[in-house]
Design a protein around this motif. Structure first.
Motif, PDB file in Angstrom:
ATOM      1  N   LEU A 163       0.779  -1.174   0.072  1.00  0.00           N
ATOM      2  CA  LEU A 163      -0.079   0.071  -0.016  1.00  0.00           C
ATOM      3  C   LEU A 163       0.808   0.991  -0.272  1.00  0.00           C
ATOM      4  CD1 LEU A 163      -3.019   0.914   0.403  1.00  0.00           C
ATOM      5  CD2 LEU A 163      -2.426   1.228   2.736  1.00  0.00           C
ATOM      6  N   ALA A 164       0.711   2.140  -0.937  1.00  0.00           N
ATOM      7  CA  ALA A 164       1.390   3.323  -1.033  1.00  0.00           C
ATOM      8  C   ALA A 164       0.470   4.597  -0.772  1.00  0.00           C
ATOM      9  CB  ALA A 164       2.104   3.501  -2.407  1.00  0.00           C
ATOM     10  N   VAL A 165       0.972   5.571   0.170  1.00  0.00           N
ATOM     11  CA  VAL A 165       0.329   6.896   0.493  1.00  0.00           C
ATOM     12  C   VAL A 165       1.015   7.786  -0.635  1.00  0.00           C
ATOM     13  CG1 VAL A 165      -0.487   8.349   1.914  1.00  0.00           C
ATOM     14  CG2 VAL A 165      -0.015   6.101   2.690  1.00  0.00           C
ATOM     15  N   LYS A 166       0.230   8.838  -1.385  1.00  0.00           N
ATOM     16  CA  LYS A 166       0.868   9.557  -2.447  1.00  0.00           C
ATOM     17  C   LYS A 166       0.089  11.109  -2.246  1.00  0.00           C
ATOM     18  CE  LYS A 166       1.490   6.107  -5.839  1.00  0.00           C
ATOM     19  NZ  LYS A 166       1.266   5.520  -7.171  1.00  0.00           N
ATOM     20  N   PHE A 167       1.071  11.984  -2.460  1.00  0.00           N
ATOM     21  CA  PHE A 167       0.787  13.422  -2.346  1.00  0.00           C
ATOM     22  C   PHE A 167       1.017  14.041  -3.745  1.00  0.00           C
ATOM     23  CE2 PHE A 167       2.167  17.785  -1.638  1.00  0.00           C
ATOM     24  CZ  PHE A 167       1.009  18.395  -1.335  1.00  0.00           C
ATOM     25  N   SER A 168       0.063  14.765  -4.231  1.00  0.00           N
ATOM     26  CA  SER A 168       0.146  15.562  -5.558  1.00  0.00           C
ATOM     27  C   SER A 168       0.563  16.993  -5.513  1.00  0.00           C
ATOM     28  CB  SER A 168      -0.943  15.413  -6.415  1.00  0.00           C
ATOM     29  OG  SER A 168      -1.484  13.866  -6.620  1.00  0.00           O
ATOM     30  N   PRO A 169       1.980  17.500  -5.425  1.00  0.00           N
ATOM     31  CA  PRO A 169       2.105  18.743  -5.225  1.00  0.00           C
ATOM     32  C   PRO A 169       1.606  19.729  -6.399  1.00  0.00           C
ATOM     33  CG  PRO A 169       4.070  17.500  -4.717  1.00  0.00           C
ATOM     34  CD  PRO A 169       3.026  16.580  -5.331  1.00  0.00           C
ATOM     35  N   LEU A 170       1.452  19.178  -7.517  1.00  0.00           N
ATOM     36  CA  LEU A 170       0.822  19.856  -8.523  1.00  0.00           C
ATOM     37  C   LEU A 170      -0.477  20.333  -8.642  1.00  0.00           C
ATOM     38  CD1 LEU A 170       2.603  18.674 -11.963  1.00  0.00           C
ATOM     39  CD2 LEU A 170       3.209  20.819 -10.617  1.00  0.00           C
ATOM     40  N   ALA A 171      -1.354  19.607  -7.901  1.00  0.00           N
ATOM     41  CA  ALA A 171      -2.664  19.882  -7.581  1.00  0.00           C
ATOM     42  C   ALA A 171      -3.136  21.084  -6.724  1.00  0.00           C
ATOM     43  CB  ALA A 171      -3.427  18.646  -6.887  1.00  0.00           C
ATOM     44  N   SER A 197      -7.708   8.337  -5.017  1.00  0.00           N
ATOM     45  CA  SER A 197      -7.474   9.971  -4.723  1.00  0.00           C
ATOM     46  C   SER A 197      -8.653  10.826  -4.591  1.00  0.00           C
ATOM     47  CB  SER A 197      -6.620  10.702  -5.854  1.00  0.00           C
ATOM     48  OG  SER A 197      -5.557   9.805  -6.229  1.00  0.00           O
ATOM     49  N   TYR A 198      -8.318  11.553  -3.341  1.00  0.00           N
ATOM     50  CA  TYR A 198      -9.561  12.522  -2.939  1.00  0.00           C
ATOM     51  C   TYR A 198      -8.650  13.890  -2.477  1.00  0.00           C
ATOM     52  CZ  TYR A 198     -12.738  14.944   0.132  1.00  0.00           C
ATOM     53  OH  TYR A 198     -13.557  15.648   0.564  1.00  0.00           O
ATOM     54  N   GLY A 199      -9.360  14.992  -2.895  1.00  0.00           N
ATOM     55  CA  GLY A 199      -8.932  16.203  -2.662  1.00  0.00           C
ATOM     56  C   GLY A 199      -9.900  17.231  -2.290  1.00  0.00           C
ATOM     57  N   GLN A 200      -9.567  18.190  -1.219  1.00  0.00           N
ATOM     58  CA  GLN A 200     -10.271  19.085  -0.740  1.00  0.00           C
ATOM     59  C   GLN A 200      -9.824  20.620  -1.165  1.00  0.00           C
ATOM     60  OE1 GLN A 200     -13.021  20.101   0.503  1.00  0.00           O
ATOM     61  NE2 GLN A 200     -14.231  18.656   1.618  1.00  0.00           N
ATOM     62  N   GLN A 201     -10.381  21.594  -1.492  1.00  0.00           N
ATOM     63  CA  GLN A 201      -9.985  22.943  -1.866  1.00  0.00           C
ATOM     64  C   GLN A 201      -9.098  23.326  -0.626  1.00  0.00           C
ATOM     65  OE1 GLN A 201     -14.062  24.385  -1.537  1.00  0.00           O
ATOM     66  NE2 GLN A 201     -12.896  26.298  -0.621  1.00  0.00           N
ATOM     67  N   PHE A 202      -8.021  24.005  -1.441  1.00  0.00           N
ATOM     68  CA  PHE A 202      -6.981  24.318  -0.532  1.00  0.00           C
ATOM     69  C   PHE A 202      -6.173  25.494  -1.396  1.00  0.00           C
ATOM     70  CE2 PHE A 202      -2.412  23.992   0.723  1.00  0.00           C
ATOM     71  CZ  PHE A 202      -2.176  23.972   1.915  1.00  0.00           C
ATOM     72  N   THR A 203      -6.150  26.836  -0.793  1.00  0.00           N
ATOM     73  CA  THR A 203      -5.505  27.895  -1.416  1.00  0.00           C
ATOM     74  C   THR A 203      -4.423  28.431  -0.945  1.00  0.00           C
ATOM     75  OG1 THR A 203      -6.909  29.444  -0.222  1.00  0.00           O
ATOM     76  CG2 THR A 203      -7.868  28.252  -2.498  1.00  0.00           C
ATOM     77  N   ALA A 204      -3.660  27.829   0.249  1.00  0.00           N
ATOM     78  CA  ALA A 204      -2.632  28.317   0.918  1.00  0.00           C
ATOM     79  C   ALA A 204      -1.584  28.561   0.028  1.00  0.00           C
ATOM     80  CB  ALA A 204      -2.353  27.488   2.259  1.00  0.00           C
ATOM     81  N   LEU A 205      -1.197  27.436  -0.916  1.00  0.00           N
ATOM     82  CA  LEU A 205      -0.040  27.448  -1.797  1.00  0.00           C
ATOM     83  C   LEU A 205       0.012  27.645  -3.100  1.00  0.00           C
ATOM     84  CD1 LEU A 205       1.780  24.047  -0.350  1.00  0.00           C
ATOM     85  CD2 LEU A 205       2.033  26.286   0.249  1.00  0.00           C
ATOM     86  N   ARG A 206      -1.376  28.129  -3.387  1.00  0.00           N
ATOM     87  CA  ARG A 206      -1.779  28.576  -4.803  1.00  0.00           C
ATOM     88  C   ARG A 206      -0.950  30.126  -5.133  1.00  0.00           C
ATOM     89  NH1 ARG A 206      -7.675  28.311  -6.402  1.00  0.00           N
ATOM     90  NH2 ARG A 206      -7.723  29.887  -4.749  1.00  0.00           N
ATOM     91  N   ILE A 207      -0.216  29.694  -6.393  1.00  0.00           N
ATOM     92  CA  ILE A 207       0.389  31.019  -6.812  1.00  0.00           C
ATOM     93  C   ILE A 207      -0.364  32.236  -7.193  1.00  0.00           C
ATOM     94  CG2 ILE A 207       2.186  31.967  -7.930  1.00  0.00           C
ATOM     95  CD1 ILE A 207       3.611  29.129  -7.865  1.00  0.00           C
ATOM     96  N   THR A 208      -1.188  31.456  -8.228  1.00  0.00           N
ATOM     97  CA  THR A 208      -2.017  32.511  -8.981  1.00  0.00           C
ATOM     98  C   THR A 208      -3.496  31.944  -9.414  1.00  0.00           C
ATOM     99  OG1 THR A 208      -2.440  34.188 -10.687  1.00  0.00           O
ATOM    100  CG2 THR A 208      -1.040  32.296 -11.192  1.00  0.00           C
TER     101      THR A 208
END
Length: 367
Positions: A163-171, A197-208
């Motif tokens: 089992l692998a846990v993954k994170f997608s920085p580009l998202a 995969s599941y994701g919630q909105q996250f704007t802290a690291l969004r550049i633009t």
């Protein structure tokens, strides 16, 4: 009359003087014979049971096979076993791990290092035993004799299952739906992977946002992804890199409210006081990518996906009316809402992930 000299005239005891024949006693003899016979039967049964347990695992053949590292395959057949085959196990030097389910035979493929195989059998007495060991010796591609000691063992050996846990920085940089996207990939075998995969909105690291989110209030969205992968055999020159092909389905619901903006329909602009927008994005992508195993558990993944998306846009307007005398800001394409209705388009996905692998290594010693 006188008795002869040297003889006694005393009477002899009756037991000696008149001995009667005695019948032989057989009770003790019979008990001794019965005890010996019982001990013999128990010994034969014990030895026979021990031999049955030892032989119950059967013989895995051929006992010795030699293949060339890289692209190779072979079939091992279990014979002479008594009971039910539970599974097959392999050992590359770190202990036996499960590699196959029940069946009279097991087929290996694409071995990169010398591997020992065995079957695990459960007897009719519910005793778990192991078969004889079959050794598959892997030699270098140049055909030299001896084991391929210079080849690194493939990580695919330890990924069955894992089992692998993954994170997608580009998202997090998605201009319209910045998401903290986390995925779980389960690999029931070394060649198959299923990732969710599941994701919630996250704007802290969004550049633009590139202006795509102008005047959107109460903006809510999520991302759902489900992917089925097929991994290719690891290459002998780079056993820690895997290439895969996959098909991915995705779904992204978006909800937000806009005030006092406009949209274009039937060659005319319309405006409104308030508009609640409901947009559902779904689609399918075909992907190709590579996984690099770093160290014992970490991985990096990169890839590219191409497919199609289907967008369903609905809205609920308050005080909708045709508008005139637009300013430059009002006719900006970033200021208008999406055109209502259904729309199909091409979907492109760039993949970059960082992950950590939890292998389910079952160190078993069948008894």
């Amino acid at each position: 009359m006188f008795a002869p000299t040297g003889y006694s005239s005393l009477p002899l005891p009756r037991a000696l003087n008149n001995r009667e024949p005695q019948a032989p006693t057989t009770t003790g003899l019979r008990w001794r014979q019965a005890g010996l016979l019982l001990a013999l039967l128990l010994g034969v049964a014990f030895v026979g049971r021990a031999q049955d347990i030892v032989a119950a695992g059967g013989t895995l053949s051929p006992a010795a096979t030699t293949v060339t590292a890289g692209t190779n395959s072979g079939t091992l057949i279990l014979q002479g076993f008594y009971g039910t085959i539970l599974r097959y196990q392999a050992d590359t030097g770190q202990g036996f791990v499960d590699v196959g389910g029940p069946g009279r035979s097991y087929t290996f493929s694409d071995l990169l290092t010398t591997t020992r195989f065995r079957a695990v059998v459960q007897t009719t007495n519910l005793v778990v035993v192991a078969s004889s060991i079959a050794v598959v010796t892997v030699v270098p591609p140049d055909g030299a004799t001896g084991p391929a000691n210079k080849l690194k063992p493939s990580r695919q050996v330890s990924l069955a299952p894992a089992l692998a846990v993954k994170f997608s920085p580009l998202a997090t940089q998605d201009p319209s739906a910045s998401t903290l996207l986390v995925g779980l990939e389960y690999r029931p075998s070394s060649r198959i992977g299923l990732e969710a995969s599941y994701g919630q909105q996250f704007t802290a690291l969004r550049i633009t946002t590139l202006g795509l989110l102008a005047d959107r209030y109460d903006y809510h969205y999520q991302k759902f992804k489900l992917e089925l992968r097929r991994y290719l055999p690891a290459r002998a020159k780079n056993p820690h890199q895997e290439t895969y092909f996959s098909v991915q389905a995705f779904f992204t619901p978006e909800r937000y409210t806009r005030y006092g903006n406009n949209y274009y329909r039937n060659a005319a602009y319309y405006t409104y006081d308030r508009n609640f927008v409901s947009k559902d994005i779904s689609g399918i992508d075909l992907k190709i990518g590579s996984v690099w195993h770093v160290g014992s558990n970490w991985l990096l993944e990169g890839g590219l996906g191409l497919g199609g998306r289907f967008v369903v846009t609905q809205y609920d307007m308050l005080n909708e009316h045709r508008a005139t005398n637009f300013t430059a800001k009002q006719v900006s394409p970033f200021n208008q809402i999406e055109e209502p209705g259904n729309k199909a388009s091409i979907d492109v996905e760039l993949v970059f992930k960082v992950g950590y692998v939890f292998p389910f290594r079952k160190q078993e010693s069948a008894q």
